[in-house]
Motif scaffolding. Structure first.
Motif, PDB file in Angstrom:
ATOM      1  N   LEU A  61       0.882  -1.166   0.000  1.00 14.03           N
ATOM      2  CA  LEU A  61       0.000   0.000   0.000  1.00 14.03           C
ATOM      3  C   LEU A  61       0.919   1.215   0.000  1.00 14.03           C
ATOM      4  N   VAL A  62       0.888   1.981  -1.072  1.00 13.52           N
ATOM      5  CA  VAL A  62       1.790   3.123  -1.224  1.00 13.52           C
ATOM      6  C   VAL A  62       0.970   4.407  -1.096  1.00 13.52           C
ATOM      7  N   CYS A  63       1.221   5.165  -0.027  1.00 12.39           N
ATOM      8  CA  CYS A  63       0.509   6.422   0.212  1.00 12.39           C
ATOM      9  C   CYS A  63       1.349   7.582  -0.308  1.00 12.39           C
ATOM     10  N   GLY A  64       0.749   8.395  -1.172  1.00 10.37           N
ATOM     11  CA  GLY A  64       1.446   9.544  -1.723  1.00 10.37           C
ATOM     12  C   GLY A  64       1.488   9.546  -3.234  1.00 10.37           C
ATOM     13  N   ALA A  65       0.525   8.883  -3.864  1.00 10.38           N
ATOM     14  CA  ALA A  65       0.476   8.856  -5.331  1.00 10.38           C
ATOM     15  C   ALA A  65      -0.976   8.775  -5.784  1.00 10.38           C
ATOM     16  N   ARG A  66      -1.357   9.683  -6.666  1.00 13.45           N
ATOM     17  CA  ARG A  66      -2.735   9.703  -7.192  1.00 13.45           C
ATOM     18  C   ARG A  66      -2.794   8.897  -8.481  1.00 13.45           C
ATOM     19  N   THR A  67      -3.854   8.090  -8.636  1.00 13.72           N
ATOM     20  CA  THR A  67      -4.051   7.307  -9.853  1.00 13.72           C
ATOM     21  C   THR A  67      -5.244   7.825 -10.640  1.00 13.72           C
ATOM     22  N   THR A  68      -5.226   7.545 -11.941  1.00 11.13           N
ATOM     23  CA  THR A  68      -6.312   7.930 -12.841  1.00 11.13           C
ATOM     24  C   THR A  68      -6.619   6.750 -13.759  1.00 11.13           C
ATOM     25  N   PRO A  69      -7.899   6.450 -14.013  1.00 14.18           N
ATOM     26  CA  PRO A  69      -8.236   5.346 -14.925  1.00 14.18           C
ATOM     27  C   PRO A  69      -7.811   5.681 -16.365  1.00 14.18           C
ATOM     28  N   LEU A  70      -7.262   4.686 -17.054  1.00  8.76           N
ATOM     29  CA  LEU A  70      -6.939   4.857 -18.463  1.00  8.76           C
ATOM     30  C   LEU A  70      -8.214   4.754 -19.296  1.00  8.76           C
ATOM     31  N   THR A  71      -8.241   5.446 -20.391  1.00 10.25           N
ATOM     32  CA  THR A  71      -9.402   5.352 -21.283  1.00 10.25           C
ATOM     33  C   THR A  71      -9.263   4.187 -22.247  1.00 10.25           C
ATOM     34  N   THR A  72      -8.047   3.670 -22.413  1.00  3.29           N
ATOM     35  CA  THR A  72      -7.810   2.613 -23.399  1.00  3.29           C
ATOM     36  C   THR A  72      -7.701   1.233 -22.790  1.00  3.29           C
ATOM     37  N   GLU A  73      -7.479   1.149 -21.477  1.00  2.00           N
ATOM     38  CA  GLU A  73      -7.347  -0.135 -20.805  1.00  2.00           C
ATOM     39  C   GLU A  73      -8.042  -0.069 -19.457  1.00  2.00           C
ATOM     40  N   ALA A  74      -8.448  -1.242 -18.974  1.00  2.00           N
ATOM     41  CA  ALA A  74      -9.155  -1.316 -17.699  1.00  2.00           C
ATOM     42  C   ALA A  74      -8.166  -1.353 -16.542  1.00  2.00           C
ATOM     43  N   LYS A  75      -7.473  -0.238 -16.326  1.00  2.00           N
ATOM     44  CA  LYS A  75      -6.543  -0.163 -15.210  1.00  2.00           C
ATOM     45  C   LYS A  75      -6.329   1.295 -14.826  1.00  2.00           C
ATOM     46  N   ASP A  76      -5.902   1.480 -13.558  1.00  2.00           N
ATOM     47  CA  ASP A  76      -5.581   2.801 -13.039  1.00  2.00           C
ATOM     48  C   ASP A  76      -4.069   2.945 -12.943  1.00  2.00           C
ATOM     49  N   VAL A  77      -3.538   4.085 -13.362  1.00  2.00           N
ATOM     50  CA  VAL A  77      -2.094   4.302 -13.332  1.00  2.00           C
ATOM     51  C   VAL A  77      -1.779   5.581 -12.563  1.00  2.00           C
ATOM     52  N   VAL A  78      -0.560   5.657 -12.035  1.00  2.00           N
ATOM     53  CA  VAL A  78      -0.130   6.839 -11.291  1.00  2.00           C
ATOM     54  C   VAL A  78       0.030   8.011 -12.246  1.00  2.00           C
ATOM     55  N   THR A  79      -0.626   9.114 -11.927  1.00  2.00           N
ATOM     56  CA  THR A  79      -0.536  10.321 -12.758  1.00  2.00           C
ATOM     57  C   THR A  79      -0.003  11.524 -11.990  1.00  2.00           C
ATOM     58  N   GLU A  80       0.143  11.389 -10.664  1.00  2.00           N
ATOM     59  CA  GLU A  80       0.643  12.511  -9.873  1.00  2.00           C
ATOM     60  C   GLU A  80       1.220  11.993  -8.561  1.00  2.00           C
ATOM     61  N   LEU A  81       2.358  12.536  -8.165  1.00  2.00           N
ATOM     62  CA  LEU A  81       2.940  12.228  -6.865  1.00  2.00           C
ATOM     63  C   LEU A  81       2.433  13.240  -5.850  1.00  2.00           C
ATOM     64  N   THR A  82       1.995  12.756  -4.684  1.00  2.00           N
ATOM     65  CA  THR A  82       1.377  13.637  -3.674  1.00  2.00           C
ATOM     66  C   THR A  82       2.058  13.437  -2.325  1.00  2.00           C
ATOM     67  N   ALA A  83       3.364  13.682  -2.290  1.00  2.00           N
ATOM     68  CA  ALA A  83       4.116  13.559  -1.039  1.00  2.00           C
ATOM     69  C   ALA A  83       3.458  14.405   0.047  1.00  2.00           C
ATOM     70  N   PHE A  84       3.493  13.914   1.289  1.00  2.00           N
ATOM     71  CA  PHE A  84       2.799  14.590   2.388  1.00  2.00           C
ATOM     72  C   PHE A  84       3.727  14.673   3.604  1.00  2.00           C
ATOM     73  N   PRO A  85       3.414  15.536   4.571  1.00  2.00           N
ATOM     74  CA  PRO A  85       4.261  15.668   5.764  1.00  2.00           C
ATOM     75  C   PRO A  85       4.332  14.368   6.560  1.00  2.00           C
ATOM     76  N   GLU A  86       5.503  14.073   7.091  1.00  2.14           N
ATOM     77  CA  GLU A  86       5.706  12.800   7.786  1.00  2.14           C
ATOM     78  C   GLU A  86       4.792  12.659   8.998  1.00  2.14           C
ATOM     79  N   GLU A  87       4.492  13.783   9.668  1.00  2.00           N
ATOM     80  CA  GLU A  87       3.646  13.677  10.857  1.00  2.00           C
ATOM     81  C   GLU A  87       2.225  13.239  10.534  1.00  2.00           C
ATOM     82  N   HIS A  88       1.835  13.334   9.259  1.00  2.00           N
ATOM     83  CA  HIS A  88       0.490  12.890   8.867  1.00  2.00           C
ATOM     84  C   HIS A  88       0.395  11.378   8.675  1.00  2.00           C
TER      85      HIS A  88
END
Length: 430
Positions: A61-88
């Motif tokens: 389970l990797v926290c800090g990456a946003r995924t978006t569904p592909l329009t051409t295949e039935a899968k979600d891929v990482v489209t943005e890195l969302t690093a967050f403060p360590e205390e969170h």
């Protein structure tokens, strides 16, 4: 990313950008933000995701990456890195929540990876170990109400492909029944219906005149037959549509199970798409059979030009094998929850003219190259479906190559125990 090691290496070596376009799968789940374990919904989501991986093959389970569904295949891929403060990250709170609500205990490892470009920010990875078969299944000891509050109840989540699903009431009944019956040493009711796989193969042979032809079969069977499967199978936007539009690597001209000339036709209550060299038949019991002849017209394509008419063409074999699992794992397995079984069967491979296969790429004319004969005339092997097309395709290749005394890793279109879609695509489009 092909393995847990690659994901962890990218983060530990400050290469988080390498995660971009990585697809979620049966062992990898991305989260845009850390789990909000100060809320009931956050607690439930964490426990659900941990238990689901533990009930499958484990994973990250990797926290800090946003995924978006592909329009051409039935899968979600990482489209943005969302690093967050360590205390969170709230690691200790997460551990406490898992301990309280997941049973039996599941082994987890929490690791923080810094993002050098953003001081004090980074990514949290939760490594979940799979439960042993005798300890399964992990359950979440609370449910979530319509108001996002924890309430009395329990559930059993399971990772299926890149989705998390819940074991339904019928399957839970059989799991409980099997456990109770085992304690009293009496037979338990079975959840898996009986499928006459050989009868299905004989029917295809009769229809297509393959009784004396070497044929490679792929078969998949579900854990049960849903009441609404016939409706799903035959309606215009259901499985019928998926047979017409298979989203293959190169359309009807490839080594796959498409046809540009005839739509699927009804056969014995199911849907059959076939021509003289290949077929795929989805049966009314939700099982599926695909077949390809091991002759110059399909799996041994163009090998007669090298005076090796009985030799399997590595590209044809790799493409057809991958295309089967790209279709079944993406479009059929989600229609029936639970544990499917995949099977590969080779028939008449060691007859008067044994089929041949060698390691590596196809040999270049006029060189014959190293090759092995099929070691059995009938070869039938099965495994539990993983829901990942590339993983299941590799498992299938390992059984096919085993017939010839070879390892699937000797196939040039594999990487780290998976069939490599990009390598196959480059080979067939190059």
């Amino acid at each position: 990313m092909a393995s847990r090691t690659e994901v962890v290496s990218a983060l530990s070596q400050n290469r988080a950008q390498d995660l971009m376009t990585t697809a979620e799968n049966s062992w990898l789940d991305f989260k845009t933000t850390p789990y909000a374990v100060h809320t009931d919904k956050g607690k439930f989501e964490l426990c659900k995701d941990v238990a689901a991986l533990a009930n499958a093959q484990g994973g990250l389970l990797v926290c800090g990456a946003r995924t978006t569904p592909l329009t051409t295949e039935a899968k979600d891929v990482v489209t943005e890195l969302t690093a967050f403060p360590e205390e969170h990250a709230k690691v200790q709170s997460c551990r406490d929540v898992i301990t309280e609500y997941v049973h039996p205990p599941v082994a987890t490892t929490f690791t923080w990876y810094d993002e050098p470009a953003k001081k004090g920010h980074g990514y949290l990875v939760i490594d979940v170990e799979p439960l042993r078969e005798e300890a399964r299944y992990a359950m979440v000891r609370k449910m979530l109400s319509d108001r996002d509050k924890l309430t009395e109840g329990w559930c059993i989540p399971v990772r299926h492909g890149d989705q998390t699903v819940f074991v339904n009431a019928n399957e839970i009944y059989y799991l409980i029944n099997a456990s109770l019956q085992a304690r009293t040493h009496t037979p338990a009711a079975t959840v898996t219906p009986s499928y006459d796989l050989e009868a299905g193969r004989r029917e295809l042979e009769r229809l297509l005149g393959w009784q004396d032809t070497p044929v490679l079969y792929w078969q998949s069977t579900p854990p049960r037959v849903p009441d609404d499967f016939l409706e799903l199978l035959h309606r215009p936007d259901g499985i019928r549509m998926r047979l017409i539009n298979q989203e293959s690597l190169r359309g009807e001209y490839g080594f796959n199970f498409m046809s540009a000339y005839a739509p699927p036709k009804a056969h014995e209550g199911g849907l059959l798409l076939s021509d003289s060299r290949r077929a795929i038949w989805v049966r009314p019991d939700a099982s599926v059979i695909a077949a390809a002849v091991a002759t110059d017209s399909m799996l041994c394509h163009a090998m007669s030009q090298r005076a090796e008419s009985a030799r399997l063409n590595v590209i044809a074999l790799s493409e057809a094998n991958l295309e089967y699992f790209r279709w079944v794992d993406r479009f059929l397995l989600p229609s029936v929850e639970g544990r499917w079984e995949h099977r590969v069967t080779a028939e008449r491979f060691a007859g008067k003219e044994p089929r041949l296969l060698g390691p590596g790429h196809n040999p270049q004319f006029p060189m014959i190259g190293f090759q092995n004969q099929a070691s059995a005339d009938l070869w039938d092997r099965a495994w539990p479906a993983t829901g990942s097309p590339e993983t299941d395709a590799f498992k299938s290749l390992s059984r096919i190559y085993g017939l010839f005394g070879l390892a699937a890793s000797q196939n040039p279109y594999t990487t780290d125990e998976r069939a490599d879609t990009e390598k196959v695509r480059a080979a067939v489009q190059g």
